[in-house]
Design an enzyme around this catalytic site. Structure first.
Site, PDB file in Angstrom:
ATOM      1  N   GLN A 186      -6.770  -0.606   5.163  1.00 16.89           N
ATOM      2  CA  GLN A 186      -7.430  -1.230   6.320  1.00 16.89           C
ATOM      3  C   GLN A 186      -8.827  -1.760   5.991  1.00 16.89           C
ATOM      4  OE1 GLN A 186      -6.237  -1.879   9.305  1.00 16.89           O
ATOM      5  NE2 GLN A 186      -4.324  -0.719   9.260  1.00 16.89           N
TER       6      GLN A 186
ATOM      7  N   THR B 274       9.892  -7.212 -12.790  1.00 14.96           N
ATOM      8  CA  THR B 274       9.366  -8.571 -12.924  1.00 14.96           C
ATOM      9  C   THR B 274       8.316  -8.839 -11.859  1.00 14.96           C
ATOM     10  OG1 THR B 274      11.443  -9.356 -13.836  1.00 14.96           O
ATOM     11  CG2 THR B 274      10.000 -11.020 -12.866  1.00 14.96           C
TER      12      THR B 274
ATOM     13  N   ALA C 208       0.822  -1.208   0.000  1.00 13.44           N
ATOM     14  CA  ALA C 208       0.000   0.000   0.000  1.00 13.44           C
ATOM     15  C   ALA C 208       0.860   1.263   0.000  1.00 13.44           C
ATOM     16  CB  ALA C 208      -0.952  -0.006   1.192  1.00 13.44           C
TER      17      ALA C 208
ATOM     18  N   CYS D  43       4.548   2.174  12.835  1.00  9.88           N
ATOM     19  CA  CYS D  43       5.671   2.893  12.247  1.00  9.88           C
ATOM     20  C   CYS D  43       6.236   3.916  13.200  1.00  9.88           C
ATOM     21  CB  CYS D  43       5.236   3.640  10.998  1.00  9.88           C
ATOM     22  SG  CYS D  43       4.202   2.672   9.966  1.00  9.88           S
TER      23      CYS D  43
END
Lengths: 405, 132
Positions: free
Chosen positions: A184, A244, A76, A329
């Site tokens: 979320q 890739t 995300a 975080c």
């Protein structure tokens, strides 16, 4: 690794569902589907392409989109970066004003800050006291040169829900690109992109029992939304994102989304019951504050503050329970939650917020045990708290002159 | 956040057995008691230290209460262990660095030991102001 700790941090990440892991494993070894999906010259490539396209359909199917509108990314965070920077740069001739909110994830806030350094102007909206961005609040800040609005669907700390349908109708009418971070949302709330006027939507696999390092960006085809790519090198994903394709990761995300489609109703019913049970158990604790509005939030997240108890010590005391204070975080820093601060909560409550988040594998026994432990440690920590003493003595803490440091 | 084993041990001892670990309060109005409260709720820690001092300027008892992270609570406990039985002059010479070293506090938690040192200074000042 097996620990006796109870995992109540599903909003940070989820374990991979065993059924997902099995599908992923099939795409790794020599006797499996390991080929490069971009190899056009042999069967290994064709077979890999086939499962990648199947996964694209699985993702598109859950959100009612066309599979050609799905761009694979590394998560995300990359999706948010691609959407925000990509749209801002492509549409810069229309204007340079962007609107977002103060309670977005850093994956949205940091790209916006970067765009500010590059000359864009960004407005950061204040949420209401429940952590919601209303259309009325948004309308006041839209200008002639607004080209992009980026808002989250569900807030990761509070679980509060923004009405993206209502906002989407408005942005469509105004011809403003609307990006929604839906990291979320998957498995918690229905998304129907044939009805919602969202132009760009970010998804993550690891928040819904898929692998980490995998995500997708929905890019609307009608009306067509264009982006400037961030990563160049081969023109994969119709030029939006070179590199890739990670077959096993993609297959994992597809399977995870397809399981959500099958089991979301069942999962949500269980989680709602557990969440209500949990709240019944803990709401009797004195001076507890539920952050976010019970009537407008997803059931899997319960964010509470216990006045006069500091959050980090609470987490330490809840030693066999994995919960988080603020978002993962930022838990290495000493800052109180910026989300709670934006709601106008006093700093001391922002310092004491704890997020409990449940998921597919949460049991009632675990909820019961955590509720009991929480009640006990809050009582214990208050016994250590000079602020609790003062509160019991009737001292108004707001009126005390503290020596800030 | 990874804490040192020493911090965890002190924190848990205090949590599970507060009365045996100097948690509590002394009468702030008593002439033999000095109170030092430092920090602020908005910053995430508040420490309250109280010392009882006898006629020979010796610390006979200490109590504390701390609102703050595990390191702040462990620092308070460590400080009390160092204070007991000391004279005021000896107490004044306790440095935040000693507390931090004993608890192996990481740099991000050094303010906890600084707060502990400040609370000692304030408690002594409060006591001395009553004697003046």
């Amino acid at each position: 690794m097996r620990t006796k700790a109870i995992y109540f941090d599903y909003a940070a990440t989820t374990p991979v569902d065993p059924r997902v892991a099995k599908k992923m494993h099939e795409c790794l070894l020599l006797d499996g589907n390991f080929g490069n999906p971009a190899s056009r010259s042999h069967e290994f490539g064709w077979k890999a392409e086939e499962v990648v396209e199947k996964a694209r359909l699985q993702v598109a199917d859950l959100i009612n989109a066309d599979s050609r509108e799905i761009v694979w990314t590394s998560g995300a965070t990359e999706s948010d970066n691609l959407a925000i920077k990509g749209a801002a740069k492509f549409y810069k001739d229309r204007g340079n004003h962007i609107i977002t909110s103060k309670i977005e994830h850093k994956a949205v806030l940091d790209p916006c800050r970067q765009l500010e350094r590059e000359g864009f102007e960004v407005t950061y909206l204040d949420p209401d006291e429940d952590g919601v961005i209303t259309l009325e609040a948004l309308k006041k800040h839209v200008k002639e040169n607004t080209i992009l609005i980026s808002l989250m669907h569900i807030n990761n700390e509070l679980g509060s829900i923004n009405d993206i349908d209502k906002i989407g109708d408005f942005t469509r009418e105004k011809n403003i690109i609307f990006h929604v971070d839906a990291a979320q949302s998957i498995g918690k709330i229905n998304i129907d992109l044939s009805k919602s006027n969202v132009d760009l939507m970010s998804f993550s696999a690891h928040k819904c029992y898929g692998p980490k390092g995998m995500g997708a960006l929905y890019v609307r085809r009608k009306p067509r939304v264009r982006l400037e790519a961030l990563i160049h090198g081969g023109g994969h994903e119709r030029g939006f994102r070179s590199g890739t394709l990670a077959t096993h990761q993609i297959v994992g995300m597809g399977e995870a989304f397809s399981l959500v489609k099958k089991e979301m109703e069942k999962d949500n019913k269980k989680i709602k019951e557990l969440s209500e049970f949990f709240w019944d158990q803990i709401s009797g604790i004195e001076e507890i504050v539920l952050n976010g509005n019970k009537k407008n939030k997803v059931a899997n997240i319960t964010n509470v503050s216990f006045s006069y108890v500091e959050g980090e010590s609470l987490i330490m005391a809840l030693k066999d329970v994995a919960v988080s204070s603020g978002s993962a975080c930022t838990s290495a820093s000493l800052e109180p939650s910026y989300v709670l601060r934006a709601l106008g909560r006093p700093d001391e409550l922002a310092h004491s917020s704890i997020r409990f988040s449940f998921g597919r594998f949460t049991t009632k026994e675990e909820v019961k045990m955590v509720a009991e432990t929480t009640k006990r440690v809050v009582r214990q920590l208050r016994e250590l708290s000079p602020l609790w003493d003062m509160h019991l003595d009737g001292v108004d803490l707001e009126k005390v002159e503290w020596a800030h440091h | 956040m990874a804490y040192s084993r020493k911090v965890i041990k002190k924190f848990e001892e205090t949590l599970n057995n507060p009365s045996a670990n100097n948690v509590g309060r002394l009468d702030p109005n008593s002439d033999s008691v000095g109170t030092g409260m430092v920090g602020a709720p908005a910053c995430g820690d508040v420490m309250r230290l109280q010392i009882e001092v006898d006629s020979e300027n010796k610390i006979t008892d200490c109590k504390f209460k701390t609102y703050g992270c595990g390191s702040a609570i462990a620092s308070s406990q460590q400080m009390i262990e160092m204070l007991k039985g000391k004279t005021l002059d000896e107490a004044r010479s306790i440095k935040d660095r000693e507390i931090a070293k004993l608890l192996e506090l990481p740099p991000i938690k050094l303010h906890c030991s600084v707060l502990a040192e400040d609370s000692i200074k304030k408690a002594i000042a409060d006591y001395e102001s009553k004697k003046a």
